[in-house]
Design a protein around this motif. Sequence first.
Motif, mmCIF file in Angstrom:
data_model
loop_
_atom_site.group_PDB
_atom_site.id
_atom_site.type_symbol
_atom_site.label_atom_id
_atom_site.label_comp_id
_atom_site.label_asym_id
_atom_site.label_seq_id
_atom_site.Cartn_x
_atom_site.Cartn_y
_atom_site.Cartn_z
ATOM 1 N N THR A 13 7.301 -6.638 7.261
ATOM 2 C CA THR A 13 6.082 -5.833 7.284
ATOM 3 C C THR A 13 6.366 -4.352 7.515
ATOM 4 O OG1 THR A 13 5.784 -6.177 9.649
ATOM 5 C CG2 THR A 13 4.768 -7.798 8.159
ATOM 6 N N ALA A 70 -3.778 -4.875 7.569
ATOM 7 C CA ALA A 70 -2.959 -4.566 6.389
ATOM 8 C C ALA A 70 -1.479 -4.581 6.779
ATOM 9 C CB ALA A 70 -3.356 -3.214 5.803
ATOM 10 N N ALA A 73 1.297 -2.959 4.511
ATOM 11 C CA ALA A 73 1.052 -1.617 3.972
ATOM 12 C C ALA A 73 2.309 -0.761 4.061
ATOM 13 C CB ALA A 73 -0.092 -0.952 4.721
ATOM 14 N N ASP A 446 -0.774 -2.459 0.718
ATOM 15 C CA ASP A 446 -0.692 -3.766 1.378
ATOM 16 C C ASP A 446 -0.716 -4.889 0.349
ATOM 17 O OD1 ASP A 446 -0.954 -5.634 3.731
ATOM 18 O OD2 ASP A 446 -2.874 -6.031 2.750
ATOM 19 N N ARG A 450 2.453 -7.463 -0.332
ATOM 20 C CA ARG A 450 2.143 -8.777 0.235
ATOM 21 C C ARG A 450 2.835 -9.865 -0.574
ATOM 22 N NH1 ARG A 450 -1.802 -10.657 3.565
ATOM 23 N NH2 ARG A 450 -2.749 -8.572 3.604
#
Length: 473
Positions: A13, A70, A73, A446, A450
């Motif tokens: 992430t 998010a 992101a 995001d 993802r």
Amino acid sequence: MSTLTPSALRVPTRRNTELVLLVFAVLIVVAAEAAVEAARDGHLSSRLLTYAAVPIGAGVVTHLVIRKLAPYADPLMLPIVVLLNGLGLVMIHRLDLGLKQQAVENGLPYDGAQAPTQVVWTALGVVLFLVLLLVVRDHRVLQRYAYTLALAGVFLLVLPAVLPARFSEVNGARIWIRVAGFSLQPGEFAKVLLTIFGAAYLVEKRDVLALAGKRIAGIDFPRGRDFGPLLAAWVVCIAVLVRGHDLGTSLLFFGLFVVLLYVATERASWVIVGVLLFAGGAYLAYQIFGTVQLRVGVWLHTFSPAYQQSGASYQLQQSLFGLGTGGIFGTGLGAGHPELVPLPATDYIISSFGEEIGLVGVAALLVLYGVLVARGFAAGLAVRDAFGKLLASGLAFLIALQLFVVIAGVTRLLPETGLTTPFLSYGGSSLLGSWAVLALLVRVSDAARRPTTSPPAKDTRDVTSTSVQAAVS
């Protein structure tokens, strides 16, 4: 045949990277404010805590919300924006100190401090950012409301031009709404709404618009019947230019639509036709309106005695003198006199930075903007749906074009347009619009990063499962 396991598809992430960069951004803002106070007062004061709390609060709150809403992101966008917003606040505070001293020396009272108001606008911008992330859980949902958003955008864009001049005109340009001491520039919100509409419309019509017509000088031009959208955008922008005498806003919107056409169709002929149409409209406006003639005349003959005697070129002259005084490394934060330039915190804040941090410092600011724009385009390239690609590309180009027009006006490359510098300049409309752009870019980035096996975001009714199909294939 091997299958992909969830662990193999795991994507970091990068939220911890974002947190570390936010810490560095806050430290830079605090150091800048400390430099201003040391230069102006000779010591540090409690104001340092106040202006340090703004980027800390904005960074912490937005970072925590992004972690939740998010998580994939882009990790660079938020730290860059917090840094730019914080540095803009520091410069506005520094200009307040200079203007106050100038007023005291002239025996006049000074009650026009802008930094406290900018703190409030920053807080509202952060709130708008959070609301958009909460409401828009999937950027593709916006495509369903494209025409409604377009109607709202055109209304906001045209409204100042139809109001009486006393409610909308500032420095010859009718781009404001002024009531009871409160002012708003609706074009800052219209640009976001029209970008969403442009992306949605071109996704729907790109196959038709990409068809070639006649071939002239080796270039395939579009068919005449397909010129409708471009001509409609041209008519709206020229109407704004004609009625509002606002070359900057019309250039911004028309340039945005032409670039979206190019990205959607990959045909350079749209760009050529667009440039020719805008050049013709701008020339017509120059022949008709004295305000446009004055700005072009000041641009071409800045140091002409006629313009110097009338004071029309004073602002641009002071800007150039300030940039020249700053030189390569600047006079140092708090050590120059950028307050001598009229409107130093809005139209000419880049000139203020240029005097005190020099060419090197301004180049660093431009690098930050360049990275922000590049990450916006990267999100557009990586996202899986066509609407997201056009939306992110349009928003990133919007920042780039607005910055170019501002820098060009300050340095006399183009006539001054009255546009503000995103995230840096004083002004509520500009700051709110810029934070809205950031929220949408964060949402698209995001979706782009993802993993395809992740469950879709909430509120994605009637949205195609493009990512799932891509993973299966």
